[in-house]
Design a protein around this motif. Structure first.
Motif, PDB file in Angstrom:
ATOM      1  N   SER A   1     146.690  66.611 -35.727  1.00 41.10           N
ATOM      2  CA  SER A   1     145.357  66.077 -35.458  1.00 41.10           C
ATOM      3  C   SER A   1     144.633  65.691 -36.744  1.00 41.10           C
ATOM      4  O   SER A   1     144.801  66.315 -37.794  1.00 41.10           O
ATOM      5  CB  SER A   1     144.515  67.094 -34.675  1.00 41.10           C
TER       6      SER A   1
ATOM      7  N   ASP B   1     135.084  67.841 -37.108  1.00 39.90           N
ATOM      8  CA  ASP B   1     134.799  69.187 -36.614  1.00 39.90           C
ATOM      9  C   ASP B   1     133.314  69.490 -36.747  1.00 39.90           C
ATOM     10  O   ASP B   1     132.685  69.112 -37.744  1.00 39.90           O
ATOM     11  CB  ASP B   1     135.558  70.241 -37.437  1.00 39.90           C
TER      12      ASP B   1
ATOM     13  N   GLY C   1     138.219  67.126 -40.580  1.00 39.68           N
ATOM     14  CA  GLY C   1     139.075  68.266 -40.270  1.00 39.68           C
ATOM     15  C   GLY C   1     140.340  67.806 -39.568  1.00 39.68           C
ATOM     16  O   GLY C   1     140.762  66.652 -39.714  1.00 39.68           O
TER      17      GLY C   1
ATOM     18  N   SER D   1     144.326  69.469 -38.058  1.00 39.70           N
ATOM     19  CA  SER D   1     145.424  70.239 -38.646  1.00 39.70           C
ATOM     20  C   SER D   1     146.192  69.426 -39.693  1.00 39.70           C
ATOM     21  O   SER D   1     146.571  69.948 -40.746  1.00 39.70           O
ATOM     22  CB  SER D   1     146.356  70.764 -37.549  1.00 39.70           C
TER      23      SER D   1
ATOM     24  N   PHE E   1     139.366  62.278 -32.652  1.00 40.39           N
ATOM     25  CA  PHE E   1     139.384  63.625 -32.050  1.00 40.39           C
ATOM     26  C   PHE E   1     138.199  64.437 -32.582  1.00 40.39           C
ATOM     27  O   PHE E   1     137.908  64.397 -33.791  1.00 40.39           O
ATOM     28  CB  PHE E   1     140.711  64.287 -32.433  1.00 40.39           C
TER      29      PHE E   1
ATOM     30  N   TRP F   1     136.286  68.350 -32.432  1.00 47.77           N
ATOM     31  CA  TRP F   1     136.373  69.774 -32.058  1.00 47.77           C
ATOM     32  C   TRP F   1     135.130  70.513 -32.526  1.00 47.77           C
ATOM     33  O   TRP F   1     134.654  70.267 -33.632  1.00 47.77           O
ATOM     34  CB  TRP F   1     137.625  70.394 -32.695  1.00 47.77           C
TER      35      TRP F   1
ATOM     36  N   PHE G   1     143.294  60.911 -29.606  1.00 49.99           N
ATOM     37  CA  PHE G   1     144.399  61.878 -29.683  1.00 49.99           C
ATOM     38  C   PHE G   1     145.053  62.056 -28.297  1.00 49.99           C
ATOM     39  O   PHE G   1     146.229  62.397 -28.200  1.00 49.99           O
ATOM     40  CB  PHE G   1     143.831  63.204 -30.186  1.00 49.99           C
TER      41      PHE G   1
ATOM     42  N   ASN H   1     150.058  71.275 -34.793  1.00 51.26           N
ATOM     43  CA  ASN H   1     149.749  71.581 -33.415  1.00 51.26           C
ATOM     44  C   ASN H   1     149.485  70.353 -32.535  1.00 51.26           C
ATOM     45  O   ASN H   1     148.353  69.890 -32.444  1.00 51.26           O
ATOM     46  CB  ASN H   1     148.515  72.494 -33.515  1.00 51.26           C
TER      47      ASN H   1
ATOM     48  N   MET I   1     149.812  76.314 -30.400  1.00 51.44           N
ATOM     49  CA  MET I   1     148.602  77.080 -30.067  1.00 51.44           C
ATOM     50  C   MET I   1     148.674  77.554 -28.623  1.00 51.44           C
ATOM     51  O   MET I   1     149.548  77.120 -27.862  1.00 51.44           O
ATOM     52  CB  MET I   1     147.348  76.231 -30.301  1.00 51.44           C
TER      53      MET I   1
ATOM     54  N   LEU J   1     147.059  76.819 -26.019  1.00 55.91           N
ATOM     55  CA  LEU J   1     147.037  75.759 -24.995  1.00 55.91           C
ATOM     56  C   LEU J   1     148.455  75.379 -24.561  1.00 55.91           C
ATOM     57  O   LEU J   1     148.770  75.301 -23.370  1.00 55.91           O
ATOM     58  CB  LEU J   1     146.311  74.522 -25.565  1.00 55.91           C
TER      59      LEU J   1
ATOM     60  N   PRO K   1     136.586  79.874 -41.833  1.00 56.05           N
ATOM     61  CA  PRO K   1     138.050  79.996 -41.780  1.00 56.05           C
ATOM     62  C   PRO K   1     138.770  78.797 -41.152  1.00 56.05           C
ATOM     63  O   PRO K   1     139.997  78.775 -41.135  1.00 56.05           O
ATOM     64  CB  PRO K   1     138.280  81.224 -40.885  1.00 56.05           C
ATOM     65  N   THR K   2     138.027  77.794 -40.668  1.00 57.23           N
ATOM     66  CA  THR K   2     138.675  76.662 -40.002  1.00 57.23           C
ATOM     67  C   THR K   2     139.684  75.989 -40.936  1.00 57.23           C
ATOM     68  O   THR K   2     139.334  75.612 -42.051  1.00 57.23           O
ATOM     69  CB  THR K   2     137.627  75.613 -39.564  1.00 57.23           C
TER      70      THR K   2
ATOM     71  N   GLY L   1     144.882  78.325 -41.365  1.00 51.96           N
ATOM     72  CA  GLY L   1     146.281  78.376 -40.920  1.00 51.96           C
ATOM     73  C   GLY L   1     147.051  77.148 -41.389  1.00 51.96           C
ATOM     74  O   GLY L   1     148.208  77.239 -41.827  1.00 51.96           O
ATOM     75  N   ASP L   2     146.413  76.001 -41.309  1.00 51.29           N
ATOM     76  CA  ASP L   2     147.085  74.763 -41.720  1.00 51.29           C
ATOM     77  C   ASP L   2     147.239  74.700 -43.242  1.00 51.29           C
ATOM     78  O   ASP L   2     148.225  74.172 -43.750  1.00 51.29           O
ATOM     79  CB  ASP L   2     146.304  73.546 -41.216  1.00 51.29           C
TER      80      ASP L   2
END
Ligand code: AMP
Length: 311
Positions: free
Chosen positions: A8, A12, A26, A28, A79, A81, A102, A123, A147, A149, A230-231, A234-235
């Motif tokens: 993505s 954000d 933002g 991923s 996209f 979020w 997306f 993701n 994720m 989902l 923290p957004t 992980g990526d």
């Protein structure tokens, strides 16, 4: 040599106890690309709409990210979020997801993106991840994230896709949900039975754990006094980890090398959370990365000295 990421690209809106942003770059693929750009050229594959402008491209270009395979869908919107964090930054609530361009995304890879040495399937829907995997037949190392989902709506397809990659990088809770194993060590063994030889469980503020043929390795998150958002952590972890792999095109990807990749993933993620969205990583320097890797090594090492233990 290069890295390709498919995922993505987003705007954000994020609220944390320390402030809020209504619209920031933002997604991923973006977080991953900025982190991995410290190691190699990164090709980003993903869709954007008319609202994605020069300012956003400039953030990626400034770090040498290749944006040729960012697909501009005319008349579409990027996209979007919206998420919110409480005092426990490991817990986040998704308040809104607008798929926009997306929703109809079918990855189109140029010859450059297809011939990447290392690929990160961020993701996205697992059938699409599999399609991309098949196109990148020359890749030496392919890693995948997912994720809840997709675990909940496309589990069989996700497991089939996991069977086609070398490395699975997933949140701890999602790995246990996917494998239906409440114990992390068993969950990792189960996931390895499906195909990948490397499993990385991301544990948010608690760090990350890795399982390979040769055993286990764990690192705490880098201790920080200031955590803002923290957004994307992980990526960024994936970007540091996979970027380090990409920076070592020759020789075997053995456990020792992957342990060092864990350190770079941990460090990139730690910088990411120090400010909103991509703001910190976008102004990060390679010296800062190296310094923190040295600090991480110092704080995670101990020297064993035998002690007389009582029976
Ligand atoms: P992370 O915090 O590393 O899990 O990733 C955060 C990024 O994931 C944000 O920048 C979001 O734009 C993006 N994101 C949130 N929901 C989705 C989704 N359903 N599919 C793809 N990307 C998403």
């Amino acid at each position: 040599m290069s890295v390709t990421v498919v995922g993505s690209i987003a705007f954000d809106a994020v609220m944390t106890p320390f402030g809020a942003r209504e619209r920031m770059l933002g997604g991923s693929a973006v977080h991953f690309a900025l982190a991995a750009s410290f190691f190699d050229t990164v090709h980003v594959v993903g869709p954007v709409g008319d609202d994605f402008g020069e300012q956003e491209y400039a953030v990626l270009r400034a770090r040498g990210v290749n944006v040729d395979d960012i697909e501009h869908v005319r008349g579409g919107r990027t996209f979007f979020w919206r998420g919110e964090y409480g005092w426990d930054l490991n817990e986040r609530r998704t308040l809104d997801t607008q798929l926009n361009v997306f929703g109809e995304f079918r990855p189109k890879l140029s010859e450059h993106s297809r011939s990447a040495d290392v690929v990160f399937l961020a993701n996205i829907q697992p059938d699409l991840q599999r399609e991309v995997r098949a196109q990148c037949s020359a890749a030496r190392f392919v890693a995948l994230d997912s994720m809840n989902l997709w675990i909940e709506t496309a589990r069989d397809s996700l497991i089939e896709t996991i069977g086609c990659v070398d490395c699975l990088i997933l949140n701890d809770a999602e790995l246990r949900e996917l494998t239906r194993e409440p114990n992390l060590v068993r969950a990792a063994r189960r996931a390895r039975d499906w195909g990948p030889r490397v499993i990385v469980a991301k544990q948010g503020a608690y760090g990350a754990a890795m399982f390979t043929d040769e055993g286990f390795f764990g690192l705490p998150a880098f201790p920080l006094e200031t955590v803002i958002d923290p957004t994307g952590a992980g990526d960024c972890f994936a970007g540091g980890f996979i970027g380090y792999v990409a920076a070592h095109p020759d020789g075997e990807l053995d456990h020792e090398l992957l342990c060092r990749a864990m350190a770079y993933g941990t460090v990139l993620a730690s910088y990411n959370v120090e400010d909103f969205g991509v703001e910190r990583v976008a102004r990060l320097t390679s010296d800062e990365v190296s310094e923190r890797v040295t600090d991480l090594q110092r704080i995670t090492r101990f020297i064993e000295k035998p002690v007389a233990l009582r029976n």
